[in-house]
Design a protein around this motif. Structure first.
Motif, PDB file in Angstrom:
ATOM      1  N   UNK A 127      53.073  27.536  19.685  1.00 56.39           N
ATOM      2  CA  UNK A 127      52.616  26.562  20.675  1.00 56.39           C
ATOM      3  C   UNK A 127      53.765  25.664  21.116  1.00 56.39           C
ATOM      4  N   UNK A 128      54.586  25.220  20.164  1.00 49.60           N
ATOM      5  CA  UNK A 128      55.708  24.345  20.478  1.00 49.60           C
ATOM      6  C   UNK A 128      56.745  25.075  21.333  1.00 49.60           C
ATOM      7  N   UNK A 129      57.043  26.322  20.981  1.00 48.57           N
ATOM      8  CA  UNK A 129      58.051  27.055  21.744  1.00 48.57           C
ATOM      9  C   UNK A 129      57.597  27.297  23.181  1.00 48.57           C
ATOM     10  N   UNK A 130      56.343  27.628  23.348  1.00 47.16           N
ATOM     11  CA  UNK A 130      55.806  27.814  24.706  1.00 47.16           C
ATOM     12  C   UNK A 130      55.913  26.529  25.502  1.00 47.16           C
ATOM     13  N   UNK A 131      55.571  25.420  24.862  1.00 46.33           N
ATOM     14  CA  UNK A 131      55.636  24.115  25.520  1.00 46.33           C
ATOM     15  C   UNK A 131      57.065  23.779  25.943  1.00 46.33           C
ATOM     16  N   UNK A 132      58.035  24.043  25.073  1.00 47.37           N
ATOM     17  CA  UNK A 132      59.411  23.642  25.327  1.00 47.37           C
ATOM     18  C   UNK A 132      60.117  24.528  26.342  1.00 47.37           C
ATOM     19  N   UNK A 133      59.574  25.687  26.628  1.00 44.46           N
ATOM     20  CA  UNK A 133      60.234  26.625  27.532  1.00 44.46           C
ATOM     21  C   UNK A 133      60.524  26.023  28.907  1.00 44.46           C
ATOM     22  N   UNK A 160      64.297  21.690  15.808  1.00 46.22           N
ATOM     23  CA  UNK A 160      65.580  22.090  16.390  1.00 46.22           C
ATOM     24  C   UNK A 160      65.663  23.596  16.558  1.00 46.22           C
ATOM     25  N   UNK A 161      65.233  24.356  15.562  1.00 46.09           N
ATOM     26  CA  UNK A 161      65.294  25.818  15.661  1.00 46.09           C
ATOM     27  C   UNK A 161      64.372  26.333  16.755  1.00 46.09           C
ATOM     28  N   UNK A 162      63.216  25.686  16.925  1.00 48.49           N
ATOM     29  CA  UNK A 162      62.289  26.089  17.987  1.00 48.49           C
ATOM     30  C   UNK A 162      62.866  25.723  19.351  1.00 48.49           C
ATOM     31  N   UNK A 163      63.496  24.563  19.455  1.00 47.14           N
ATOM     32  CA  UNK A 163      64.106  24.147  20.716  1.00 47.14           C
ATOM     33  C   UNK A 163      65.200  25.122  21.137  1.00 47.14           C
ATOM     34  N   UNK A 164      65.994  25.565  20.181  1.00 44.24           N
ATOM     35  CA  UNK A 164      67.050  26.534  20.489  1.00 44.24           C
ATOM     36  C   UNK A 164      66.453  27.834  21.004  1.00 44.24           C
ATOM     37  N   UNK A 165      65.389  28.293  20.353  1.00 47.56           N
ATOM     38  CA  UNK A 165      64.730  29.531  20.786  1.00 47.56           C
ATOM     39  C   UNK A 165      64.175  29.391  22.204  1.00 47.56           C
ATOM     40  N   UNK A 166      63.758  28.177  22.557  1.00 48.52           N
ATOM     41  CA  UNK A 166      63.206  27.921  23.892  1.00 48.52           C
ATOM     42  C   UNK A 166      64.292  27.561  24.901  1.00 48.52           C
ATOM     43  N   UNK A 167      65.553  27.521  24.431  1.00 50.96           N
ATOM     44  CA  UNK A 167      66.699  27.127  25.270  1.00 50.96           C
ATOM     45  C   UNK A 167      66.510  25.715  25.846  1.00 50.96           C
ATOM     46  N   UNK A 168      66.099  24.820  24.944  1.00 48.51           N
ATOM     47  CA  UNK A 168      65.868  23.417  25.292  1.00 48.51           C
ATOM     48  C   UNK A 168      66.813  22.535  24.487  1.00 48.51           C
ATOM     49  N   UNK A 169      67.475  21.605  25.121  1.00 49.11           N
ATOM     50  CA  UNK A 169      68.326  20.654  24.414  1.00 49.11           C
ATOM     51  C   UNK A 169      67.462  19.601  23.723  1.00 49.11           C
TER      52      UNK A 169
END
Length: 391
Positions: free
Chosen positions: A68-74, A92-101
């Motif tokens: 859910x978090x990764x989808x949101x951050x995309x 942080x690891x989820x943000x990186x996967x979503x290509x979000x700073x």
């Protein structure tokens, strides 16, 4: 090009950060996300009312739900993490996967190192992660950078910070302005300092000294952990001595030391009438609830002192910052100095000025630029210089 910012945690600091973004970021979208949609909506409405336009929107989000978090951050450019500090590395690891700073409020240096360990993945993803962007660590270390930038040689940096009630009540003369677990961590863990150029650990609630604050009078300051963040490591070789102390009303340190010395912050479970319980959990529940019920406006005192040389002459530079809860917006001093600082760094990241990868706070922005941003927000600083010519 406008950016989309998202704030995880629509509490005190998250709301202040959203307000600052709405005023200064020129953001295309600001999303306040919280596990409680009601909380997110309340914070969003508050910010929108203060700035006089629909600058933010609310969202219900469970940050512990990775998909859910990764989808949101995309669809987010920069995420500001205002959740409990132990969550930051996973986010942080989820943000990186979503290509979000990402920027976060920090709170525990050991946890911050775990976030910084994602550097290689962040570089590959082309994103920027800057942890420890709050008050201490955060703002106070930016003042240290300012001192270093204005001295040719620096021998000693001493940092002091305290968020305090305007109408202190005995016996602790303190008002809880953030999570009680974080407070106990500051008081209980060891503090890392630089002494004669060497990284050293010292006890907390120790090295007590008196400090005079113009607006408060005679106060006390003592060692606590975490306030220096990673800067003691980054600045090794640039300054011989570097330490951080917390400011409180006189007598506070001695009273808190009683809890530490008599085991109230122990983490190993003990048996209490057949029930296994960690003393720290009981303390946090009871003491945190009591302090949290104290109703008062707050104030914050920050001091940064640098001793060194400029133009060959012994020089002492001092910066004092004193801030009170804002009567116009209702934001506490803690919220202003923490949430606004986080927003300043998030905007630095969004502008592409902080570099790529996992960047230590002290490497992401100069102290001089940060001070200029504080003053832009009406936060007043006093500068003092003492130079001994020909010494």
């Amino acid at each position: 090009m406008s950016n989309t910012f998202a704030i995880l945690g629509a509490g005190m600091q998250g709301t202040a950060a959203a307000f600052d973004l709405a005023r200064f970021a020129g953001a295309g979208k600001i999303i306040l996300a919280d596990l409680s949609l009601e909380q997110a909506e309340r914070s969003s409405q508050r910010v929108n009312g203060l700035v006089g336009r629909p600058a933010t929107e609310a969202c219900e989000l469970d940050v512990t739900n990775t998909p859910e978090l990764q989808t949101f951050l995309t669809s987010v450019d920069v995420v500001l993490s205002c959740v409990p500090y132990w969550m930051h590395p996973k986010i942080a690891s989820v943000a990186i996967a979503a290509k979000t700073s990402m920027c976060d409020l920090g709170g525990n240096t050991d946890v911050t190192w775990k976030t910084l360990a994602h550097d290689e993945e962040a570089r590959k993803a082309g994103v920027t992660l800057v942890p420890d962007c709050g008050l201490a660590p955060g703002l106070v270390n930016s003042l240290a950078l300012y001192l270093l930038e204005h001295l040719d040689e620096t021998d000693t940096i001493k940092l002091f910070c305290g968020v305090l009630p305007q109408h202190p009540k005995p016996p602790f003369n303190y008002k809880l302005t953030f999570n009680v677990e974080g407070l106990v961590t500051e008081y209980d863990y060891r503090a890392q300092v630089l002494r004669d150029g060497r990284l050293t650990y010292v006890d907390t609630l120790a090295e007590l000294e008196e400090i005079d604050i113009a607006e408060l009078g005679r106060m006390e300051a003592f060692t606590t952990s975490g306030g220096s963040g990673t800067s003691v490591t980054s600045l090794q070789g640039k300054v011989k001595n570097y330490d951080y102390k917390t400011i409180r009303f006189p007598g506070h340190c001695e009273r808190m030391r009683i809890f530490k010395d008599f085991g109230f912050w122990g983490e190993e479970p003990i048996d209490v009438k057949g029930v296994k319980v960690a003393p720290k959990d009981v303390f946090n529940k009871v003491f945190g609830k009591s302090l949290g019920q104290i109703q008062d406006t707050d104030q914050c005192a920050v001091r940064a002192v640098g001793d060194g040389k400029r133009n060959g002459n012994p020089t002492r530079l001092q910066i004092d910052l004193f801030d009170k809860q804002c009567e116009t917006t209702g934001f506490t001093s803690m919220e202003r100095l923490t949430g606004f600082s986080l927003s300043i760094y998030a905007q630095q990241v969004a502008a592409g000025k902080a570099g790529i990868g996992c960047v230590r706070y002290e490497d992401a922005m100069t102290g001089t630029d940060f001070v200029a941003q504080l003053e832009r927000r009406g936060i007043k600083l006093r500068f003092d210089e003492q130079t001994t010519v020909g010494a």
